[in-house]
Design a protein around this motif. Structure first.
Motif, PDB file in Angstrom:
ATOM      1  N   ILE A 145       0.836  -1.201   0.000  1.00 35.56           N
ATOM      2  CA  ILE A 145       0.000   0.000   0.000  1.00 35.56           C
ATOM      3  C   ILE A 145       0.872   1.253   0.000  1.00 35.56           C
ATOM      4  CG2 ILE A 145      -1.679   1.323   1.370  1.00 35.56           C
ATOM      5  CD1 ILE A 145      -2.881  -1.408   2.201  1.00 35.56           C
ATOM      6  N   ASN A 146       1.911   1.258   0.850  1.00 35.19           N
ATOM      7  CA  ASN A 146       2.784   2.428   0.889  1.00 35.19           C
ATOM      8  C   ASN A 146       4.110   2.195   0.155  1.00 35.19           C
ATOM      9  OD1 ASN A 146       4.013   0.724   2.699  1.00 35.19           O
ATOM     10  ND2 ASN A 146       3.619   1.994   4.493  1.00 35.19           N
ATOM     11  N   TYR A 147       4.141   1.169  -0.683  1.00 30.86           N
ATOM     12  CA  TYR A 147       5.257   0.885  -1.580  1.00 30.86           C
ATOM     13  C   TYR A 147       6.544   0.513  -0.845  1.00 30.86           C
ATOM     14  CZ  TYR A 147       7.258   0.870  -6.303  1.00 30.86           C
ATOM     15  OH  TYR A 147       7.825   0.488  -7.506  1.00 30.86           O
ATOM     16  N   LEU A 148       6.419  -0.021   0.361  1.00 29.75           N
ATOM     17  CA  LEU A 148       7.582  -0.628   1.004  1.00 29.75           C
ATOM     18  C   LEU A 148       7.872  -1.977   0.360  1.00 29.75           C
ATOM     19  CD1 LEU A 148       6.944   0.234   4.764  1.00 29.75           C
ATOM     20  CD2 LEU A 148       8.511   1.356   3.162  1.00 29.75           C
ATOM     21  N   ALA A 149       6.826  -2.626  -0.120  1.00 33.07           N
ATOM     22  CA  ALA A 149       6.975  -3.759  -1.030  1.00 33.07           C
ATOM     23  C   ALA A 149       6.547  -3.276  -2.413  1.00 33.07           C
ATOM     24  CB  ALA A 149       6.103  -4.931  -0.579  1.00 33.07           C
ATOM     25  N   LYS A 150       7.174  -3.790  -3.456  1.00 35.41           N
ATOM     26  CA  LYS A 150       6.997  -3.222  -4.794  1.00 35.41           C
ATOM     27  C   LYS A 150       6.399  -4.245  -5.748  1.00 35.41           C
ATOM     28  CE  LYS A 150      10.878  -0.141  -3.901  1.00 35.41           C
ATOM     29  NZ  LYS A 150      12.208   0.349  -4.303  1.00 35.41           N
ATOM     30  N   PRO A 151       5.078  -4.230  -5.887  1.00 37.73           N
ATOM     31  CA  PRO A 151       4.426  -5.168  -6.808  1.00 37.73           C
ATOM     32  C   PRO A 151       4.882  -4.957  -8.240  1.00 37.73           C
ATOM     33  CG  PRO A 151       2.825  -4.160  -5.323  1.00 37.73           C
ATOM     34  CD  PRO A 151       4.105  -3.403  -5.165  1.00 37.73           C
ATOM     35  N   SER A 152       4.783  -6.013  -9.027  1.00 41.50           N
ATOM     36  CA  SER A 152       5.138  -5.936 -10.444  1.00 41.50           C
ATOM     37  C   SER A 152       3.931  -5.586 -11.306  1.00 41.50           C
ATOM     38  CB  SER A 152       5.721  -7.274 -10.916  1.00 41.50           C
ATOM     39  OG  SER A 152       4.787  -8.324 -10.703  1.00 41.50           O
ATOM     40  N   ALA A 153       2.729  -5.735 -10.753  1.00 39.85           N
ATOM     41  CA  ALA A 153       1.520  -5.429 -11.509  1.00 39.85           C
ATOM     42  C   ALA A 153       0.403  -5.095 -10.542  1.00 39.85           C
ATOM     43  CB  ALA A 153       1.121  -6.606 -12.400  1.00 39.85           C
ATOM     44  N   GLY A 154      -0.633  -4.452 -11.083  1.00 41.80           N
ATOM     45  CA  GLY A 154      -1.782  -4.067 -10.287  1.00 41.80           C
ATOM     46  C   GLY A 154      -1.861  -2.557 -10.126  1.00 41.80           C
ATOM     47  N   THR A 155      -2.945  -2.102  -9.541  1.00 42.23           N
ATOM     48  CA  THR A 155      -3.142  -0.673  -9.332  1.00 42.23           C
ATOM     49  C   THR A 155      -3.604  -0.396  -7.908  1.00 42.23           C
ATOM     50  OG1 THR A 155      -5.470  -0.719 -10.054  1.00 42.23           O
ATOM     51  CG2 THR A 155      -3.782  -0.303 -11.747  1.00 42.23           C
TER      52      THR A 155
ATOM     53  N   GLN B  81      -8.166  10.362  -4.432  1.00 39.92           N
ATOM     54  CA  GLN B  81      -7.881  10.843  -5.788  1.00 39.92           C
ATOM     55  C   GLN B  81      -6.536  10.370  -6.326  1.00 39.92           C
ATOM     56  OE1 GLN B  81      -7.584  12.617  -3.033  1.00 39.92           O
ATOM     57  NE2 GLN B  81      -6.195  14.369  -3.257  1.00 39.92           N
ATOM     58  N   HIS B  82      -5.743   9.688  -5.516  1.00 41.51           N
ATOM     59  CA  HIS B  82      -4.408   9.265  -5.940  1.00 41.51           C
ATOM     60  C   HIS B  82      -4.468   7.869  -6.564  1.00 41.51           C
ATOM     61  CE1 HIS B  82      -2.826  12.726  -3.844  1.00 41.51           C
ATOM     62  NE2 HIS B  82      -3.411  12.335  -2.736  1.00 41.51           N
ATOM     63  N   HIS B  83      -4.046   7.782  -7.817  1.00 38.64           N
ATOM     64  CA  HIS B  83      -4.087   6.514  -8.553  1.00 38.64           C
ATOM     65  C   HIS B  83      -2.693   6.190  -9.069  1.00 38.64           C
ATOM     66  CE1 HIS B  83      -5.701   3.332 -11.174  1.00 38.64           C
ATOM     67  NE2 HIS B  83      -4.782   3.741 -12.033  1.00 38.64           N
ATOM     68  N   MET B  84      -2.314   4.902  -8.942  1.00 39.75           N
ATOM     69  CA  MET B  84      -1.004   4.497  -9.455  1.00 39.75           C
ATOM     70  C   MET B  84      -1.072   3.088 -10.009  1.00 39.75           C
ATOM     71  SD  MET B  84       2.738   4.597  -7.586  1.00 39.75           S
ATOM     72  CE  MET B  84       2.425   3.213  -6.477  1.00 39.75           C
ATOM     73  N   ASP B  85      -0.440   2.916 -11.160  1.00 40.57           N
ATOM     74  CA  ASP B  85      -0.231   1.600 -11.752  1.00 40.57           C
ATOM     75  C   ASP B  85       1.158   1.128 -11.326  1.00 40.57           C
ATOM     76  OD1 ASP B  85       0.368  -0.575 -13.439  1.00 40.57           O
ATOM     77  OD2 ASP B  85      -0.937   0.197 -15.009  1.00 40.57           O
ATOM     78  N   TYR B  86       1.237  -0.045 -10.687  1.00 36.20           N
ATOM     79  CA  TYR B  86       2.516  -0.514 -10.174  1.00 36.20           C
ATOM     80  C   TYR B  86       3.506  -0.848 -11.275  1.00 36.20           C
ATOM     81  CZ  TYR B  86       0.735  -0.752  -5.390  1.00 36.20           C
ATOM     82  OH  TYR B  86       0.240  -0.438  -4.156  1.00 36.20           O
TER      83      TYR B  86
ATOM     84  N   SER C  15       4.169   1.164 -13.653  1.00 35.16           N
ATOM     85  CA  SER C  15       4.840   2.438 -13.936  1.00 35.16           C
ATOM     86  C   SER C  15       4.684   3.361 -12.727  1.00 35.16           C
ATOM     87  CB  SER C  15       4.251   3.085 -15.186  1.00 35.16           C
ATOM     88  OG  SER C  15       2.834   3.189 -15.079  1.00 35.16           O
ATOM     89  N   PRO C  16       5.334   3.018 -11.600  1.00 35.63           N
ATOM     90  CA  PRO C  16       5.158   3.782 -10.361  1.00 35.63           C
ATOM     91  C   PRO C  16       5.615   5.230 -10.494  1.00 35.63           C
ATOM     92  CG  PRO C  16       7.003   2.240 -10.170  1.00 35.63           C
ATOM     93  CD  PRO C  16       6.303   1.916 -11.446  1.00 35.63           C
ATOM     94  N   ASN C  17       4.882   6.092  -9.841  1.00 37.69           N
ATOM     95  CA  ASN C  17       5.137   7.523  -9.911  1.00 37.69           C
ATOM     96  C   ASN C  17       5.589   8.009  -8.542  1.00 37.69           C
ATOM     97  OD1 ASN C  17       3.930  10.395  -9.373  1.00 37.69           O
ATOM     98  ND2 ASN C  17       4.202  10.261 -11.595  1.00 37.69           N
ATOM     99  N   LYS C  18       6.762   8.653  -8.486  1.00 39.28           N
ATOM    100  CA  LYS C  18       7.322   9.073  -7.198  1.00 39.28           C
ATOM    101  C   LYS C  18       6.407  10.035  -6.457  1.00 39.28           C
ATOM    102  CE  LYS C  18      12.222   8.421  -8.271  1.00 39.28           C
ATOM    103  NZ  LYS C  18      13.569   9.083  -8.381  1.00 39.28           N
ATOM    104  N   ALA C  19       5.773  10.933  -7.169  1.00 37.65           N
ATOM    105  CA  ALA C  19       4.892  11.909  -6.520  1.00 37.65           C
ATOM    106  C   ALA C  19       3.694  11.227  -5.904  1.00 37.65           C
ATOM    107  CB  ALA C  19       4.442  12.964  -7.532  1.00 37.65           C
ATOM    108  N   THR C  20       3.151  10.222  -6.594  1.00 37.23           N
ATOM    109  CA  THR C  20       1.998   9.495  -6.058  1.00 37.23           C
ATOM    110  C   THR C  20       2.403   8.636  -4.872  1.00 37.23           C
ATOM    111  OG1 THR C  20       1.022   9.429  -8.270  1.00 37.23           O
ATOM    112  CG2 THR C  20       0.109   7.938  -6.631  1.00 37.23           C
ATOM    113  N   ILE C  21       3.561   8.002  -4.966  1.00 38.94           N
ATOM    114  CA  ILE C  21       4.066   7.220  -3.828  1.00 38.94           C
ATOM    115  C   ILE C  21       4.177   8.112  -2.597  1.00 38.94           C
ATOM    116  CG2 ILE C  21       6.062   5.981  -2.913  1.00 38.94           C
ATOM    117  CD1 ILE C  21       6.581   5.033  -5.824  1.00 38.94           C
ATOM    118  N   GLN C  22       4.751   9.278  -2.764  1.00 40.78           N
ATOM    119  CA  GLN C  22       4.918  10.205  -1.655  1.00 40.78           C
ATOM    120  C   GLN C  22       3.573  10.664  -1.110  1.00 40.78           C
ATOM    121  OE1 GLN C  22       7.442  10.819   0.029  1.00 40.78           O
ATOM    122  NE2 GLN C  22       7.079  12.732   1.146  1.00 40.78           N
ATOM    123  N   ALA C  23       2.625  10.938  -2.002  1.00 41.54           N
ATOM    124  CA  ALA C  23       1.299  11.384  -1.565  1.00 41.54           C
ATOM    125  C   ALA C  23       0.600  10.300  -0.751  1.00 41.54           C
ATOM    126  CB  ALA C  23       0.453  11.763  -2.776  1.00 41.54           C
TER     127      ALA C  23
END
Length: 245
Positions: A47-57, A62-67, A69-77
């Protein structure tokens, strides 16, 4: 509020999460149960990207991320809106109890020392550590260390709090004091996800139970549905082996 779709993660050639789907409404208290090694902690850490999935969303409001193509700004948010209570406390040994709770407020949120101290003191009082401000971790019991971790998580005012087996490192006689604090926290209305082997506790604090097995969500429902009328032989077998239930 929180929506995870098709979360997939492997360590080397070993699949851990095999397309997990999970939706959490605001104010939900969701306990995630299941046998060891089935991906419960990994899902929480995704959920907070301490583990890094290879797929999924992931969608957090309002914050959306596709694992893929992870986005640093979204991870931080997402990290700014979540807080995690770890199995092993994760406190700084060279800081006092008060400083441990103040640290993320100043470093991550940019609050002044005075503001951070006021918030930290309030949360430490909340978890019953009002007399321990100046103590160092070496002077605390395991239960007090975990309560420090809970106070630190609460201090950042998260929208979602993640509890990763918060009693698994405690001596049995210290478990009760930590569970009491967690029950107080979850009853306050904060959205909570709790990985736990404490079946009775999960039944008493949760409005939803998620049963994970072999890297997938194998069953979910209300505590009554999961514990009183398990929908599958596998779930029934798991519950029968849990000594805490």
């Amino acid at each position: 509020m929180l929506d995870l779709k098709n979360i997939t993660l492997s360590y080397g050639d070993t699949p851990i999460l095999r397309g997990v789907n999970l939706s959490v409404a605001r104010g939900d208290v969701v306990s995630i149960i299941g046998p060891s090694g089935t991906g419960k902690t990994t899902l929480l850490r995704s959920i907070n990207y301490l583990a890094k999935p290879s797929a999924g969303t992931i969608q957090l409001d309002q914050h959306h991320m596709d694992y893929q193509s992870p986005n640093k700004a979204t991870i931080q948010a997402i990290r700014l809106r979540t807080a995690m209570v770890f199995q092993q406390f994760n406190v700084f040994k060279n800081m006092t109890v008060l400083e441990n709770v103040m640290d993320p407020l100043m470093v991550i949120q940019g609050k002044s020392k005075l503001q951070a101290r006021e918030i930290a003191a309030q949360e430490l009082e909340r978890v019953g550590l009002g007399t321990k401000f100046d103590n160092y971790p070496s002077q605390l019991s395991g239960g007090q260390l975990q309560r420090t971790g809970i106070a630190r998580a609460l201090a950042v005012r998260p929208d979602v709090i993640l509890f990763d087996e918060p009693t698994s490192s405690l001596d049995p006689e210290l478990v009760g004091e930590v569970l009491k604090v967690i029950k107080d926290v979850t009853s306050s209305g904060i959205t909570s996800l709790l990985v736990t082997h404490e079946m009775q506790f999960a039944k008493s604090v949760s409005n939803r139970i998620v049963f994970m097995d072999q890297g997938v969500v194998a069953a979910e429902g209300s505590p009554t549905e999961i514990f009183n009328a398990p929908a599958s032989p596998r779930l029934a077998q798991f519950l029968s082996t849990e000594r805490a239930f």
